[in-house]
Design an enzyme around this catalytic site. Structure first.
Site, PDB file in Angstrom:
ATOM      1  N   GLU A  13      -8.617  52.763  12.237  1.00  0.00           N
ATOM      2  CA  GLU A  13      -9.271  51.531  12.661  1.00  0.00           C
ATOM      3  C   GLU A  13      -8.882  51.246  14.101  1.00  0.00           C
ATOM      4  O   GLU A  13      -7.726  51.424  14.464  1.00  0.00           O
ATOM      5  CB  GLU A  13      -8.762  50.418  11.744  1.00  0.00           C
ATOM      6  CG  GLU A  13      -8.977  49.029  12.240  1.00  0.00           C
ATOM      7  CD  GLU A  13      -8.370  47.985  11.315  1.00  0.00           C
ATOM      8  OE1 GLU A  13      -8.707  47.972  10.117  1.00  0.00           O
ATOM      9  OE2 GLU A  13      -7.570  47.183  11.807  1.00  0.00           O
ATOM     10  N   ALA A  21      -7.294  18.733  36.101  1.00  0.00           N
ATOM     11  CA  ALA A  21      -6.528  18.136  37.206  1.00  0.00           C
ATOM     12  C   ALA A  21      -6.012  16.750  36.838  1.00  0.00           C
ATOM     13  O   ALA A  21      -4.930  16.340  37.253  1.00  0.00           O
ATOM     14  CB  ALA A  21      -7.416  18.066  38.450  1.00  0.00           C
ATOM     15  N   GLY A  51     -12.247  37.270   7.201  1.00  0.00           N
ATOM     16  CA  GLY A  51     -11.767  36.928   8.548  1.00  0.00           C
ATOM     17  C   GLY A  51     -10.593  35.987   8.437  1.00  0.00           C
ATOM     18  O   GLY A  51     -10.505  35.186   7.493  1.00  0.00           O
ATOM     19  N   ALA A  97     -15.351  36.566   1.250  1.00  0.00           N
ATOM     20  CA  ALA A  97     -15.921  37.906   1.401  1.00  0.00           C
ATOM     21  C   ALA A  97     -16.956  38.186   0.309  1.00  0.00           C
ATOM     22  O   ALA A  97     -17.974  38.831   0.561  1.00  0.00           O
ATOM     23  CB  ALA A  97     -14.804  38.949   1.389  1.00  0.00           C
ATOM     24  N   GLN A 144      -4.727  46.486   2.416  1.00  0.00           N
ATOM     25  CA  GLN A 144      -3.837  45.969   3.452  1.00  0.00           C
ATOM     26  C   GLN A 144      -2.688  46.956   3.596  1.00  0.00           C
ATOM     27  O   GLN A 144      -2.397  47.730   2.666  1.00  0.00           O
ATOM     28  CB  GLN A 144      -3.305  44.584   2.999  1.00  0.00           C
ATOM     29  CG  GLN A 144      -2.396  43.883   3.964  1.00  0.00           C
ATOM     30  CD  GLN A 144      -3.050  43.679   5.309  1.00  0.00           C
ATOM     31  OE1 GLN A 144      -3.112  44.626   6.105  1.00  0.00           O
ATOM     32  NE2 GLN A 144      -3.542  42.480   5.577  1.00  0.00           N
ATOM     33  N   GLN A 162       8.482  43.544  14.619  1.00  0.00           N
ATOM     34  CA  GLN A 162       7.567  43.600  13.473  1.00  0.00           C
ATOM     35  C   GLN A 162       8.292  43.394  12.136  1.00  0.00           C
ATOM     36  O   GLN A 162       7.662  43.119  11.134  1.00  0.00           O
ATOM     37  CB  GLN A 162       6.806  44.926  13.472  1.00  0.00           C
ATOM     38  CG  GLN A 162       5.756  44.959  14.570  1.00  0.00           C
ATOM     39  CD  GLN A 162       5.090  46.298  14.714  1.00  0.00           C
ATOM     40  OE1 GLN A 162       5.554  47.299  14.191  1.00  0.00           O
ATOM     41  NE2 GLN A 162       4.008  46.339  15.466  1.00  0.00           N
ATOM     42  N   LYS A 216      -3.426  51.780  19.894  1.00  0.00           N
ATOM     43  CA  LYS A 216      -2.676  52.891  20.495  1.00  0.00           C
ATOM     44  C   LYS A 216      -2.547  54.010  19.468  1.00  0.00           C
ATOM     45  O   LYS A 216      -2.214  53.744  18.307  1.00  0.00           O
ATOM     46  CB  LYS A 216      -1.279  52.433  20.905  1.00  0.00           C
ATOM     47  CG  LYS A 216      -1.302  51.504  22.085  1.00  0.00           C
ATOM     48  CD  LYS A 216       0.006  51.576  22.853  1.00  0.00           C
ATOM     49  CE  LYS A 216      -0.067  50.675  24.061  1.00  0.00           C
ATOM     50  NZ  LYS A 216       1.064  49.781  24.157  1.00  0.00           N
TER      51      LYS A 216
END
Ligand SMILES: Cc1cc2nc3c(=O)[nH]c(=O)nc-3n(C[C@H](O)[C@H](O)[C@H](O)COP(=O)(O)OP(=O)(O)OC[C@H]3O[C@@H](n4cnc5c(N)ncnc54)[C@H](O)[C@@H]3O)c2cc1C
Length: 320
Positions: A21, A64, A128, A147, A213, A249, A308
Site C-alpha cells: 500500500e 493579523a 475512514g 463501511a 489491520q 512507534q 518508503k
C-alpha cells in the site's frame, strides 16, 4: 487493459500474493515520488498496489487581528489519478481506497463512475478515520456512515442500480470489493465479538475479501481467521504487515491502531542505538512473521509502506 480482480488473482495463484500500500505524496510532489516508492519493488512482481485515500483536514490560521480562521485542506490528494497512472504506466492492477468520510453518496457514485471509466476493477472500502483533531467520524449529510453502507452502495452499482432511479439503458459496474478487518478489534468496538458481527455484515453486503489491520503477533491473525470462519465469514483474509521503523512507534502504533507489540519485539527495539537499528529490527521481525504466515497458507502478504520501501525490499528479498 483488462484488469484481474484481487479474488481471481488469489484463486489462480499457487503461491501467496505480494502486495503493498502506498500513500499519495504530500501536495507539491510529482509522480517521481511514486516511482521512487514502486521501482525498488517491481522485481518482486507485486500482484496489486493499494493507494490510500486521505480526507480533508481542518486547519486554523491565525489572522493579523489575533482571530483564528478555519481552512479546509486536503494534504494528500490524487488517489484516483495516481491509481490510473500506476495502472497504465506499470501495467499492475491497482486498488484505490474509497472512504465514507467527506463524501455524499452522489459524490461517491461519481467517483465510482470515474474509476469504472478508467478500467479499475478493485477497491478497498473503509469508513475512514476521523480528521486530525476529531474523535469520531461524522458522515456527510447524505453520506455513508459505515463501511458496510459504502459496500452496499457499490454492490448496488454492480447490479446496475444508480442513485437516480430513472436512469435507462444502464451499464452495471463489476467492482471487486475488499474491506478492513481487525485481528485485535477496531478501537471503537466494545469487543471482538461485536467487531466480527459488523465484519460479517460487510461480507454479507458484498465484500469479496478482507485485508487486516497490522499486527505483530501472528497468533492474533490465526485466532482472527479461526473466529471469522466460525462465524461463517469465508472470504480470503489477507494479512496486513507493517515493519517497525522508529522507537516512537512503540507508543504511537498502539495508540493509533489499537495493536499490541509483543514483549520480545519491544526488547529488541529498546536495545537499538538509533532508528536506523530499529528499522533493521523491524525488517527482521517482519521476515519472521511473513515466513510463519506463508507456512500457515495465507492468500497473500500485504505491506503497509508509509511511503518508503527500502525496508519492504529487504523483507521481500528475505521471503520471496
Ligand atoms: C486495510 C486497511 C486500509 C485502510 N485504508 C485507509 C485509507 O485509505 N484511508 C483512511 O482514512 N483510513 C484507512 N483505514 C483506516 C480505517 O478507515 C479506520 O480503521 C476506520 O476507523 C474504520 O474503518 P472500517 O472500514 O473498518 O469501518 P467500519 O467497518 O465502518 O467499522 C468502524 C467501527 O464501527 C463498527 N461498526 C461497523 N458497522 C457498524 C454499524 N452498521 N453500526 C454500528 N457500528 C458499526 C465496527 O465494529 C468498528 O468498531 C484503513 C484500514 C485498514 C484495515
Amino acid at each position: 487493459m483488462n484488469e484481474m480482480k484481487v479474488t481471481e488473482h488469489i484463486a489462480r495463484s499457487d503461491k501467496a500474493l505480494f502486495s503493498f500500500e502506498l500513500l499519495p505524496p504530500l501536495k507539491g510532489q510529482d509522480f517521481s515520488a511514486i516511482q521512487n516508492t514502486i521501482d525498488p519493488l517491481i522485481e518482486f512482481n507485486p500482484a496489486f498496489i493499494n493507494i490510500t485515500y486521505h480526507q480533508q483536514e481542518v486547519v486554523y490560521d491565525t489572522l493579523a487581528n489575533g482571530l483564528m480562521k478555519k481552512r479546509i485542506v486536503r494534504k494528500r490528494p490524487g488517489t484516483v489519478g495516481i491509481s490510473a497512472a500506476i495502472k497504465y504506466r506499470y501495467g499492475i492492477p491497482v486498488v484505490p481506497h474509497i472512504i465514507c468520510g467527506g463524501f455524499t453518496r452522489e459524490e461517491t457514485e461519481n467517483a465510482l463512475i470515474d474509476l469504472n471509466f478508467l478500467g479499475i476493477k478493485n477497491l478497498l472500502v473503509v469508513r475512514g478515520d476521523p480528521p486530525v483533531g476529531m474523535k469520531t467520524l461524522v458522515p456527510e449529510p447524505e453520506g455513508n456512515a459505515h463501511a458496510v453502507d459504502l459496500v452496499k452502495q457499490i454492490e448496488q452499482l454492480n447490479q446496475g442500480h444508480y442513485l437516480e432511479k430513472e436512469i435507462k439503458n444502464y451499464r452495471s459496474t463489476d467492482f471487486c470489493i475488499g474491506v478492513g478487518g481487525y485481528p485485535e478489534k477496531h478501537s471503537e468496538s466494545p469487543n471482538l465479538e461485536s467487531d466480527l458481527h459488523f465484519l460479517k455484515r460487510k461480507v454479507e453486503a458484498g465484500a469479496d475479501y478482507i485485508v487486516t489491520q497490522m499486527f505483530f503477533d501472528n497468533q492474533k491473525y490465526f485466532d482472527f481467521v479461526k473466529n471469522c470462519r466460525a462465524k461463517g465469514i469465508d472470504v480470503p483474509i489477507i494479512p496486513g504487515l507493517k515493519p517497525i521503523t522508529t522507537q516512537n512507534q512503540m507508543i504511537s502504533l498502539p495508540q493509533t491502531f489499537h495493536v499490541d507489540l509483543p514483549e520480545a519485539l519491544v526488547k529488541e527495539i529498546l536495545k537499538c542505538k538509533d532508528n536506523h537499528d530499529v528499522r533493521e529490527v523491524g525488517v527482521e521481525w517482519a521476515i519472521q512473521q511473513s515466513k510463519e504466515l506463508l507456512k500457515f497458507g495465507v492468500p497473500g502478504l500485504h505491506f503497509y509502506t508509509m511511503g518508503k520501501t527500502d525496508n519492504i525490499r529487504k523483507i521481500a528479498k528475505g521471503i520471496l
